[in-house]
Design a protein around this motif. Structure first.
Motif, short mmCIF file in Angstrom:
data_model
loop_
_atom_site.label_atom_id
_atom_site.label_comp_id
_atom_site.label_asym_id
_atom_site.label_seq_id
_atom_site.Cartn_x
_atom_site.Cartn_y
_atom_site.Cartn_z
N ASP A 1 -0.66 7.53 7.55
CA ASP A 1 0.19 7.03 8.63
C ASP A 1 -0.19 5.61 9.04
O ASP A 1 0.67 4.81 9.43
CB ASP A 1 0.09 7.93 9.86
CG ASP A 1 1.22 8.93 9.93
OD1 ASP A 1 2.20 8.76 9.19
OD2 ASP A 1 1.13 9.87 10.73
N LYS A 2 -1.46 5.30 8.96
CA LYS A 2 -1.94 4.01 9.46
C LYS A 2 -1.75 2.86 8.49
O LYS A 2 -1.68 1.70 8.92
CB LYS A 2 -3.42 4.13 9.83
CG LYS A 2 -3.69 5.04 11.02
CD LYS A 2 -5.18 5.10 11.32
CE LYS A 2 -5.45 6.00 12.51
NZ LYS A 2 -6.91 6.09 12.82
N VAL B 1 0.87 -1.17 0.00
CA VAL B 1 0.00 0.00 0.00
C VAL B 1 0.91 1.22 0.00
O VAL B 1 1.57 1.51 1.00
CB VAL B 1 -0.93 0.03 1.23
CG1 VAL B 1 -1.84 1.25 1.17
CG2 VAL B 1 -1.77 -1.25 1.31
N TYR B 2 0.95 1.92 -1.12
CA TYR B 2 1.81 3.09 -1.26
C TYR B 2 0.97 4.36 -1.28
O TYR B 2 -0.16 4.37 -1.79
CB TYR B 2 2.62 3.03 -2.56
CG TYR B 2 3.75 2.03 -2.57
CD1 TYR B 2 3.97 1.15 -1.51
CD2 TYR B 2 4.61 1.94 -3.67
CE1 TYR B 2 5.02 0.25 -1.54
CE2 TYR B 2 5.65 1.04 -3.69
CZ TYR B 2 5.85 0.18 -2.63
OH TYR B 2 6.87 -0.72 -2.66
N GLU C 1 -9.65 1.29 6.33
CA GLU C 1 -8.30 1.00 6.81
C GLU C 1 -8.10 -0.50 6.99
O GLU C 1 -7.09 -1.08 6.55
CB GLU C 1 -8.04 1.72 8.13
CG GLU C 1 -7.93 3.23 8.01
CD GLU C 1 -7.89 3.89 9.37
OE1 GLU C 1 -7.97 3.17 10.40
OE2 GLU C 1 -7.80 5.13 9.43
N THR C 2 -9.06 -1.15 7.64
CA THR C 2 -8.96 -2.58 7.89
C THR C 2 -8.92 -3.36 6.58
O THR C 2 -8.12 -4.29 6.41
CB THR C 2 -10.15 -3.06 8.74
OG1 THR C 2 -10.15 -2.37 9.98
CG2 THR C 2 -10.07 -4.56 9.00
N TYR D 1 3.68 8.44 6.51
CA TYR D 1 3.79 9.87 6.25
C TYR D 1 4.67 10.56 7.29
O TYR D 1 5.42 11.48 6.97
CB TYR D 1 2.40 10.50 6.24
CG TYR D 1 2.38 11.92 5.72
CD1 TYR D 1 2.15 12.17 4.38
CD2 TYR D 1 2.61 13.00 6.57
CE1 TYR D 1 2.15 13.47 3.89
CE2 TYR D 1 2.61 14.29 6.09
CZ TYR D 1 2.38 14.52 4.75
OH TYR D 1 2.38 15.79 4.27
N THR D 2 4.57 10.13 8.55
CA THR D 2 5.41 10.74 9.59
C THR D 2 6.88 10.51 9.30
O THR D 2 7.71 11.42 9.44
CB THR D 2 5.05 10.15 10.97
OG1 THR D 2 3.69 10.48 11.29
CG2 THR D 2 5.97 10.69 12.05
N ALA D 3 7.23 9.29 8.88
CA ALA D 3 8.62 9.00 8.53
C ALA D 3 9.07 9.86 7.38
O ALA D 3 10.21 10.36 7.35
CB ALA D 3 8.77 7.51 8.20
N TYR D 4 8.18 10.07 6.40
CA TYR D 4 8.50 10.93 5.25
C TYR D 4 8.76 12.36 5.73
O TYR D 4 9.73 13.00 5.33
CB TYR D 4 7.35 10.89 4.24
CG TYR D 4 7.21 12.13 3.41
CD1 TYR D 4 8.03 12.35 2.32
CD2 TYR D 4 6.24 13.10 3.73
CE1 TYR D 4 7.89 13.50 1.56
CE2 TYR D 4 6.10 14.24 2.97
CZ TYR D 4 6.92 14.44 1.87
OH TYR D 4 6.81 15.57 1.12
#
Length: 217
Positions: free
Chosen positions: A189-190, A31-32, A168-169, A210-213
């Motif tokens: 993020d999830k 999932v990108y 999301e699930t 996204y946070t890592a990005y």
């Protein structure tokens, strides 16, 4: 399952390079997230990926087969746009029948089972549904089509929190290749495993959510 690949794809509009030797691969089971400023080439990239546009140079491949003007390949992919298209009289059942004719893997039994989840009247004109319900209608049909490549453009727009949680699930358990264009950083993020940033028609790939990005920027 499938892997979609853009190799050195270039698209020029009146001298402007919307895509400039773009390289982008979304493998099965991933999932990108695809992000970038307005005009970065996100929509153009998606249209090439789905075989809507022909590239000026490079290639767009699904498991090594060209996508453009290849109906058997395009029948393995599905895109849900931010604003799903439907005619003024279309119902969810009408669009289901249309989609079923295009997608050999369409699972009518699954469509009926998903009725319990979406709880929509599929005989009601879609234009009379709320925008969130219209998006749910599109997801209902898409999931029954069982695509191997799923492209989502701003999938959380107009959805309520319970629908987003369900989505999301589902995506976390999806076995195909998923590419999501979104500005919702909390959603990305999830679920995403990589973030792809488009800038001036080029792609920069970041591992992580996204946070890592954001931390690498």
């Amino acid at each position: 399952m499938a892997s979609i690949e853009l190799k050195n794809v270039t698209k020029i509009y009146e001298g402007f390079k919307a895509l400039d030797a773009l390289n982008l691969t979304v493998p099965s089971g991933s999932v990108y997230g695809l992000i970038g400023p307005n005009g970065a080439g996100k929509t153009t990239a998606i249209r090439h990926m789905m075989g809507v546009l022909r590239q000026d140079a490079g290639s767009v491949l699904l498991d090594g087969e060209p996508v453009f003007e290849n109906p058997s390949v395009k029948a393995r992919m599905l895109c849900i746009p931010d604003e799903p298209y439907f005619t003024s009289t279309s119902t969810t059942r009408d669009l289901m029948k249309f989609t079923r004719a295009l997608y050999p893997r369409f699972d009518t039994e699954r469509y009926e089972k998903l009725r319990e989840i979406f709880a929509l009247d599929d005989t009601r004109p879609i234009r009379r549904l709320s925008r969130g319900m219209q998006k749910q209608s599109a997801f209902w049909i898409a999931l029954a089509a069982r695509p191997e490549v799923l492209v989502l453009d701003e999938p959380t727009n107009h959805l309520d929190m319970s629908s987003i949680a369900w989505l999301e699930t589902y995506l976390l358990n999806y076995r195909g290749a998923v590419l999501i264009v979104a500005h919702d950083r909390y959603f990305l993020d999830k679920i995403v495993t990589k973030v792809i940033e488009l800038d001036n028609g080029h792609a920069i790939v970041y591992s992580g959510n996204y946070t890592a990005y954001s931390e690498k920027r």
